[in-house]
Design a protein around this motif. Structure first.
Motif, PDB file in Angstrom:
ATOM      1  N   THR A   1       0.855  -1.175   0.000  1.00 39.19           N
ATOM      2  CA  THR A   1       0.000   0.000   0.000  1.00 39.19           C
ATOM      3  C   THR A   1       0.896   1.230   0.000  1.00 39.19           C
ATOM      4  O   THR A   1       1.785   1.348   0.835  1.00 39.19           O
ATOM      5  CB  THR A   1      -0.905   0.030   1.249  1.00 39.19           C
ATOM      6  OG1 THR A   1      -1.755  -1.115   1.230  1.00 39.19           O
ATOM      7  CG2 THR A   1      -1.748   1.290   1.291  1.00 39.19           C
ATOM      8  N   ALA A   2       0.654   2.126  -0.946  1.00 35.98           N
ATOM      9  CA  ALA A   2       1.409   3.376  -1.020  1.00 35.98           C
ATOM     10  C   ALA A   2       0.553   4.496  -0.422  1.00 35.98           C
ATOM     11  O   ALA A   2      -0.536   4.776  -0.904  1.00 35.98           O
ATOM     12  CB  ALA A   2       1.756   3.695  -2.468  1.00 35.98           C
ATOM     13  N   SER A   3       1.051   5.105   0.646  1.00 36.33           N
ATOM     14  CA  SER A   3       0.295   6.173   1.301  1.00 36.33           C
ATOM     15  C   SER A   3       1.221   7.051   2.131  1.00 36.33           C
ATOM     16  O   SER A   3       2.109   6.559   2.821  1.00 36.33           O
ATOM     17  CB  SER A   3      -0.778   5.576   2.210  1.00 36.33           C
ATOM     18  OG  SER A   3      -1.482   6.600   2.875  1.00 36.33           O
ATOM     19  N   ASP A   4       0.974   8.330   2.058  1.00 38.73           N
ATOM     20  CA  ASP A   4       1.703   9.283   2.897  1.00 38.73           C
ATOM     21  C   ASP A   4       0.966   9.569   4.196  1.00 38.73           C
ATOM     22  O   ASP A   4       1.522  10.187   5.104  1.00 38.73           O
ATOM     23  CB  ASP A   4       1.912  10.602   2.144  1.00 38.73           C
ATOM     24  CG  ASP A   4       2.936  10.476   1.036  1.00 38.73           C
ATOM     25  OD1 ASP A   4       3.836   9.621   1.145  1.00 38.73           O
ATOM     26  OD2 ASP A   4       2.842  11.225   0.054  1.00 38.73           O
TER      27      ASP A   4
ATOM     28  N   VAL B   1       4.091   1.725   2.476  1.00 43.62           N
ATOM     29  CA  VAL B   1       5.261   2.549   2.178  1.00 43.62           C
ATOM     30  C   VAL B   1       4.812   3.953   1.794  1.00 43.62           C
ATOM     31  O   VAL B   1       3.670   4.167   1.399  1.00 43.62           O
ATOM     32  CB  VAL B   1       6.122   1.944   1.046  1.00 43.62           C
ATOM     33  CG1 VAL B   1       6.644   0.583   1.431  1.00 43.62           C
ATOM     34  CG2 VAL B   1       5.355   1.874  -0.255  1.00 43.62           C
ATOM     35  N   LYS B   2       5.723   4.905   1.911  1.00 40.30           N
ATOM     36  CA  LYS B   2       5.433   6.275   1.484  1.00 40.30           C
ATOM     37  C   LYS B   2       5.121   6.287  -0.011  1.00 40.30           C
ATOM     38  O   LYS B   2       5.670   5.506  -0.780  1.00 40.30           O
ATOM     39  CB  LYS B   2       6.631   7.190   1.750  1.00 40.30           C
ATOM     40  CG  LYS B   2       6.932   7.378   3.220  1.00 40.30           C
ATOM     41  CD  LYS B   2       5.910   8.288   3.832  1.00 40.30           C
ATOM     42  CE  LYS B   2       6.258   8.571   5.288  1.00 40.30           C
ATOM     43  NZ  LYS B   2       5.172   9.187   5.988  1.00 40.30           N
ATOM     44  N   ASP B   3       4.260   7.187  -0.410  1.00 38.06           N
ATOM     45  CA  ASP B   3       3.876   7.316  -1.813  1.00 38.06           C
ATOM     46  C   ASP B   3       4.953   8.112  -2.559  1.00 38.06           C
ATOM     47  O   ASP B   3       4.738   9.226  -3.007  1.00 38.06           O
ATOM     48  CB  ASP B   3       2.512   7.993  -1.912  1.00 38.06           C
ATOM     49  CG  ASP B   3       1.912   7.897  -3.297  1.00 38.06           C
ATOM     50  OD1 ASP B   3       2.537   7.256  -4.166  1.00 38.06           O
ATOM     51  OD2 ASP B   3       0.838   8.455  -3.511  1.00 38.06           O
ATOM     52  N   GLU B   4       6.117   7.506  -2.643  1.00 39.21           N
ATOM     53  CA  GLU B   4       7.287   8.112  -3.282  1.00 39.21           C
ATOM     54  C   GLU B   4       7.917   7.049  -4.182  1.00 39.21           C
ATOM     55  O   GLU B   4       7.997   5.879  -3.791  1.00 39.21           O
ATOM     56  CB  GLU B   4       8.310   8.533  -2.232  1.00 39.21           C
ATOM     57  CG  GLU B   4       7.737   9.318  -1.084  1.00 39.21           C
ATOM     58  CD  GLU B   4       8.110  10.780  -1.161  1.00 39.21           C
ATOM     59  OE1 GLU B   4       9.093  11.099  -1.829  1.00 39.21           O
ATOM     60  OE2 GLU B   4       7.399  11.581  -0.549  1.00 39.21           O
ATOM     61  N   PRO B   5       8.394   7.420  -5.352  1.00 33.63           N
ATOM     62  CA  PRO B   5       8.962   6.433  -6.271  1.00 33.63           C
ATOM     63  C   PRO B   5      10.057   5.561  -5.650  1.00 33.63           C
ATOM     64  O   PRO B   5      10.063   4.345  -5.832  1.00 33.63           O
ATOM     65  CB  PRO B   5       9.528   7.288  -7.418  1.00 33.63           C
ATOM     66  CG  PRO B   5       8.647   8.497  -7.418  1.00 33.63           C
ATOM     67  CD  PRO B   5       8.342   8.749  -5.960  1.00 33.63           C
ATOM     68  N   ALA B   6      10.969   6.145  -4.902  1.00 32.95           N
ATOM     69  CA  ALA B   6      12.066   5.371  -4.312  1.00 32.95           C
ATOM     70  C   ALA B   6      11.532   4.363  -3.291  1.00 32.95           C
ATOM     71  O   ALA B   6      12.006   3.210  -3.234  1.00 32.95           O
ATOM     72  CB  ALA B   6      13.093   6.288  -3.646  1.00 32.95           C
ATOM     73  N   ALA B   7      10.566   4.751  -2.490  1.00 33.68           N
ATOM     74  CA  ALA B   7       9.988   3.841  -1.492  1.00 33.68           C
ATOM     75  C   ALA B   7       9.250   2.685  -2.173  1.00 33.68           C
ATOM     76  O   ALA B   7       9.354   1.536  -1.741  1.00 33.68           O
ATOM     77  CB  ALA B   7       9.043   4.597  -0.558  1.00 33.68           C
TER      78      ALA B   7
END
Length: 65
Positions: free
Chosen positions: A20-23, A53-59
């Protein structure tokens, strides 16, 4: 290969890893991730892992590697 043969030879269980991608959400607030995990297991498949994980490409890349 026809669909009957494919179905006969296909694995009965598939492994899933839910990301799950979420800030703004963590595991406690991740309703969609919880739903997916529940449905995977209920369908007789294996949950190989789960991460928020953070909603960032690297993460996201790190979670998928």
């Amino acid at each position: 290969m026809g669909h009957e043969q494919h179905r006969h030879e296909a694995p009965r269980q598939v492994r899933f890893f839910v990301v799950t991608a979420s800030d703004t959400r963590g595991e406690a607030e991740d309703e969609s991730g919880a739903y997916l995990k529940e449905r995977i297991v209920a369908a007789g498949h294996r949950l190989a892992g789960y991460r928020v994980v953070k909603d960032e490409p690297a993460a996201l890349r790190g979670a998928l590697d």
